[in-house]
Design a protein around this motif. Structure first.
Motif, mmCIF file in Angstrom:
data_model
loop_
_atom_site.group_PDB
_atom_site.id
_atom_site.type_symbol
_atom_site.label_atom_id
_atom_site.label_comp_id
_atom_site.label_asym_id
_atom_site.label_seq_id
_atom_site.Cartn_x
_atom_site.Cartn_y
_atom_site.Cartn_z
ATOM 1 N N GLU A 27 7.654 10.000 32.290
ATOM 2 C CA GLU A 27 6.611 10.295 31.300
ATOM 3 C C GLU A 27 7.273 10.477 29.958
ATOM 4 O O GLU A 27 8.292 11.172 29.854
ATOM 5 C CB GLU A 27 5.933 11.610 31.669
ATOM 6 N N TRP A 28 6.739 9.839 28.947
ATOM 7 C CA TRP A 28 7.313 9.980 27.620
ATOM 8 C C TRP A 28 6.247 9.725 26.562
ATOM 9 O O TRP A 28 5.170 9.201 26.872
ATOM 10 C CB TRP A 28 8.489 9.005 27.454
ATOM 11 N N LEU A 29 6.549 10.105 25.334
ATOM 12 C CA LEU A 29 5.632 9.850 24.228
ATOM 13 C C LEU A 29 6.373 8.993 23.201
ATOM 14 O O LEU A 29 7.413 9.399 22.679
ATOM 15 C CB LEU A 29 5.194 11.165 23.578
ATOM 16 N N GLN A 30 5.827 7.822 22.916
ATOM 17 C CA GLN A 30 6.511 6.890 22.007
ATOM 18 C C GLN A 30 5.749 6.741 20.687
ATOM 19 O O GLN A 30 4.554 6.435 20.678
ATOM 20 C CB GLN A 30 6.694 5.531 22.698
ATOM 21 N N THR A 31 6.458 6.976 19.587
ATOM 22 C CA THR A 31 5.876 6.855 18.247
ATOM 23 C C THR A 31 6.869 6.068 17.382
ATOM 24 O O THR A 31 8.034 5.901 17.765
ATOM 25 C CB THR A 31 5.678 8.255 17.621
ATOM 26 N N GLN A 32 6.414 5.613 16.213
ATOM 27 C CA GLN A 32 7.310 4.806 15.369
ATOM 28 C C GLN A 32 7.739 5.616 14.141
ATOM 29 O O GLN A 32 6.909 6.238 13.485
ATOM 30 C CB GLN A 32 6.630 3.517 14.911
ATOM 31 N N SER A 33 9.026 5.554 13.856
ATOM 32 C CA SER A 33 9.594 6.320 12.747
ATOM 33 C C SER A 33 10.414 5.413 11.846
ATOM 34 O O SER A 33 10.777 4.302 12.243
ATOM 35 C CB SER A 33 10.493 7.429 13.287
ATOM 36 N N ILE A 34 10.717 5.913 10.646
ATOM 37 C CA ILE A 34 11.597 5.154 9.754
ATOM 38 C C ILE A 34 12.749 6.032 9.248
ATOM 39 O O ILE A 34 12.678 7.270 9.291
ATOM 40 C CB ILE A 34 10.832 4.531 8.549
ATOM 41 N N ALA A 35 13.792 5.371 8.800
ATOM 42 C CA ALA A 35 14.954 6.050 8.213
ATOM 43 C C ALA A 35 15.491 5.108 7.148
ATOM 44 O O ALA A 35 15.296 3.898 7.247
ATOM 45 C CB ALA A 35 16.014 6.315 9.271
ATOM 46 N N TYR A 36 16.125 5.657 6.116
ATOM 47 C CA TYR A 36 16.636 4.769 5.065
ATOM 48 C C TYR A 36 18.114 5.027 4.814
ATOM 49 O O TYR A 36 18.631 6.114 5.054
ATOM 50 C CB TYR A 36 15.815 4.926 3.767
ATOM 51 N N SER A 37 18.753 3.967 4.319
ATOM 52 C CA SER A 37 20.178 4.050 4.021
ATOM 53 C C SER A 37 20.382 3.653 2.572
ATOM 54 O O SER A 37 19.838 2.636 2.123
ATOM 55 C CB SER A 37 20.942 3.094 4.933
ATOM 56 N N LEU A 38 21.150 4.442 1.833
ATOM 57 C CA LEU A 38 21.480 4.082 0.451
ATOM 58 C C LEU A 38 22.936 3.647 0.344
ATOM 59 O O LEU A 38 23.470 3.485 -0.758
ATOM 60 C CB LEU A 38 21.180 5.256 -0.496
ATOM 61 N N ASP A 39 23.594 3.453 1.502
ATOM 62 C CA ASP A 39 24.978 2.966 1.477
ATOM 63 C C ASP A 39 25.128 1.720 2.356
ATOM 64 O O ASP A 39 26.075 1.598 3.125
ATOM 65 C CB ASP A 39 25.968 4.070 1.856
ATOM 66 N N GLU A 40 24.155 0.821 2.223
ATOM 67 C CA GLU A 40 24.205 -0.487 2.889
ATOM 68 C C GLU A 40 24.332 -0.393 4.404
ATOM 69 O O GLU A 40 25.055 -1.165 5.031
ATOM 70 C CB GLU A 40 25.334 -1.349 2.294
ATOM 71 N N GLY A 41 23.638 0.569 4.979
ATOM 72 C CA GLY A 41 23.537 0.610 6.439
ATOM 73 C C GLY A 41 24.576 1.461 7.149
ATOM 74 O O GLY A 41 24.581 1.519 8.370
ATOM 75 N N LYS A 42 25.457 2.142 6.377
ATOM 76 C CA LYS A 42 26.478 2.988 7.040
ATOM 77 C C LYS A 42 25.833 4.239 7.611
ATOM 78 O O LYS A 42 26.046 4.594 8.760
ATOM 79 C CB LYS A 42 27.546 3.413 6.029
ATOM 80 N N THR A 43 25.084 4.940 6.740
ATOM 81 C CA THR A 43 24.451 6.178 7.198
ATOM 82 C C THR A 43 22.971 6.135 6.851
ATOM 83 O O THR A 43 22.576 5.502 5.868
ATOM 84 C CB THR A 43 25.082 7.410 6.507
ATOM 85 N N PHE A 44 22.178 6.812 7.647
ATOM 86 C CA PHE A 44 20.713 6.799 7.459
ATOM 87 C C PHE A 44 20.176 8.222 7.323
ATOM 88 O O PHE A 44 20.688 9.153 7.947
ATOM 89 C CB PHE A 44 20.041 6.142 8.664
ATOM 90 N N THR A 45 19.140 8.349 6.506
ATOM 91 C CA THR A 45 18.404 9.613 6.406
ATOM 92 C C THR A 45 17.029 9.368 6.996
ATOM 93 O O THR A 45 16.353 8.407 6.616
ATOM 94 C CB THR A 45 18.246 10.012 4.915
ATOM 95 N N LYS A 46 16.626 10.238 7.909
ATOM 96 C CA LYS A 46 15.302 10.043 8.512
ATOM 97 C C LYS A 46 14.219 10.507 7.546
ATOM 98 O O LYS A 46 14.397 11.496 6.823
ATOM 99 C CB LYS A 46 15.231 10.785 9.841
ATOM 100 N N TYR A 47 13.121 9.800 7.513
ATOM 101 C CA TYR A 47 11.996 10.091 6.623
ATOM 102 C C TYR A 47 11.349 11.420 7.047
ATOM 103 O O TYR A 47 11.162 11.662 8.244
ATOM 104 C CB TYR A 47 11.007 8.936 6.731
ATOM 105 N N GLU A 48 10.995 12.249 6.054
ATOM 106 C CA GLU A 48 10.512 13.599 6.421
ATOM 107 C C GLU A 48 9.112 13.585 7.054
ATOM 108 O O GLU A 48 8.753 14.531 7.738
ATOM 109 C CB GLU A 48 10.555 14.540 5.206
ATOM 110 N N ASN A 49 8.346 12.501 6.822
ATOM 111 C CA ASN A 49 6.990 12.490 7.401
ATOM 112 C C ASN A 49 6.873 11.648 8.669
ATOM 113 O O ASN A 49 5.806 11.131 8.979
ATOM 114 C CB ASN A 49 5.972 12.002 6.372
#
Ligand code: FRU
Length: 476
Positions: free
Chosen positions: A96-118
């Motif tokens: 049993e699981w709950l699946q939702t869609q999220s986004i994250a952005y990177s300002l260093d060309e894909g090295k590190t990502f920050t997850k979106y707060e909403n």
């Protein structure tokens, strides 16, 4: 690892993220591993890009380069953001699981990502399986388009800012194969080879329910008005009664998708698949690694006798790894003839091509074997109209009943006159491209010692093999 995720090209680098469980060699709480390459052949692994969070583990998804900063994520540092969209899968209990869609952005060309707060940006509508978002910039309708798997259908959404998604339509009711859950879709426009016509291609992985058992990827070609995908009518007969067209008829090419942001000056549509099958992915006899990706492939849409089809061929970058080429112009085969042997050829890394014209026999069998009797055989049955690959004697097959239970087949609708064969060999995989990539078969195998000879069986009548070219590859 399993599925390729978040593939994009930017500033000279191909990025590949992948489903990854760092604590073991079986599937577990998923992260996004990361690797980069300048040619899609040699990869350098990078630190893990996305870790599980309170919304769940990080399942499959995609990434785009937001060149106009439509998301606004680049504003603070005046950078072009890379935006990843993925499924958060939260465990609620056993199965049993709950699946939702999220986004994250990177300002260093894909090295590190920050997850979106909403997060999440798309809530679950009450479906158990709701995952694998693939975002594409639709330059025709000037919108971001998103496909994701919803049960055994595909949901389509659009957005102007990558954060707010509007549901447009769903596709898949009574169309194609439905023997399992639909997963990992991809959706993109392509120019039909040799024309100015644009068609939209939808790739849909399905598990189980593949033609040869377990996991496989089907495709659909049609038109898109910015909201709804409509299948080209020429497909209706091919897809009746749960039939499907498959991008690969071997058992080991799953969850494959394409790179985003390939420059127009390149113009190719580039694909990579996971080279395994959920039937046995966690039991294959490897320890320090588990699973690999296919050779990267270029996709073309062709139109033949009013039928649209996909063609897949290895990317040309592979040619930069050729260390030696052996050519034989004509070879006459009678019975079982060995056409190449070790040590002249190292069959653990080779690219072999040849042609057989004016096909007269019913069955053509090609095989790789070693001195302890292990072999893999493949070829064409031109009487009953199918290509086949048989790995039942390929060494260690006992780890799973499903691994070598059946001979995999790729149906043809009629017999053919000429055959060209391209074989890409690695230590534990064979990738077969027949007739310029119009039929592809990818399978893995586990010999106890490497194959040392390649032979062709002429079933008593002589066969002329033309233009045999064996390229030795120099790969680690
Ligand atoms: C496909 C898949 C995806 C999912 C991921 C989890 O192989 O099941 O649908 O996002 O693997 O690892």
């Amino acid at each position: 690892m399993n599925d390729p995720n978040g593939m994009f090209f930017y500033n000279g680098y191909y990025h590949l993220y992948f489903q990854y469980y760092p604590e073991g060699n079986v599937w577990g709480p998923m992260h996004w591993g990361h690797a980069i390459s300048t040619d899609m052949i040699t990869w350098t692994e990078q630190p893990i890009a996305l870790y599980p969070d309170k919304l769940g583990d990080i399942f499959s998804g995609s990434a785009v380069v937001d060149l106009n900063n439509s998301s606004g994520f680049g504003a603070t540092r005046n950078k072009i953001p890379v935006v990843a969209m993925y499924t958060n899968s939260k465990r609620l209990g056993n199965d049993e699981w709950l699946q939702t869609q999220s986004i994250a952005y990177s300002l260093d060309e894909g090295k590190t990502f920050t997850k979106y707060e909403n997060n999440p940006v798309i809530e679950n509508p009450g479906l158990k399986d709701f995952r694998d978002p693939k975002v594409t910039w639709d330059s025709i309708h000037q919108k971001w388009t998103l496909v994701l798997a919803a049960g055994d259908k595909i949901n389509l959404y659009t957005s102007t800012n990558l954060k707010d998604w509007e549901f447009q339509s769903s596709f898949g009711e009574h169309i194609g194969a439905h023997g399992g859950v639909w997963e990992c879709p991809d959706f993109f426009p392509m120019v039909v080879e040799g024309t100015n016509e644009i068609k939209w291609v939808l790739l849909v992985s399905i598990n189980p329910g593949g033609l040869n058992g377990g996991s496989a990827t089907q495709y659909f070609i049609g038109d898109f008005d910015g909201k709804t995908f409509s299948l080209d009518p020429s497909f209706n007969n091919d897809l009746e009664n749960e039939k499907a067209l498959w991008i690969d008829y071997g058992k080991d090419n799953y969850a494959g998708v394409t790179w985003s942001n390939i420059p127009d000056s390149d113009g190719r549509k580039l694909f990579l698949g996971w080279m395994s099958n959920w039937q046995y992915a966690q039991q294959v006899p490897t320890e320090t690694w588990r699973s690999a990706m296919t050779t990267p492939r270029e996709i073309t849409v062709i139109k033949n006798d009013g039928q649209y089809r996909l063609k897949f061929l290895p990317v040309r970058e592979l040619q930069n790894y050729v260390s030696k080429t052996i050519r034989k112009n004509e070879i006459s085969i009678t019975d079982k003839t060995v056409v190449a042997k070790s040590p002249l050829v190292d069959f653990t890394k080779a690219d072999i091509q040849f042609t057989v014209s004016d096909l007269k026999q019913d069955v053509y069998t090609f095989s790789l074997s070693n001195s302890i009797g292990e072999s893999i055989s493949f070829g064409l049955n031109n009487k009953d109209h199918f290509f086949f690959i048989d790995r039942s004697k390929s060494g260690n097959t006992s780890f799973s009943e499903d691994f070598a239970k059946n001979v995999s087949k790729a149906p043809l609708n009629k017999n053919i006159n000429d055959l060209d064969v391209r074989i890409i060999l690695d230590k534990t995989s064979i990738e077969l491209f027949y007739n310029n990539g119009t039929t592809v078969m990818t399978e893995i195998f586990f010999t106890t010692q490497p194959f040392d000879s390649f032979s062709i069986n002429a079933n008593a009548k002589p066969v002329e093999i033309e233009n045999l070219i064996i390229k030795q590859l120099k790969l680690n």
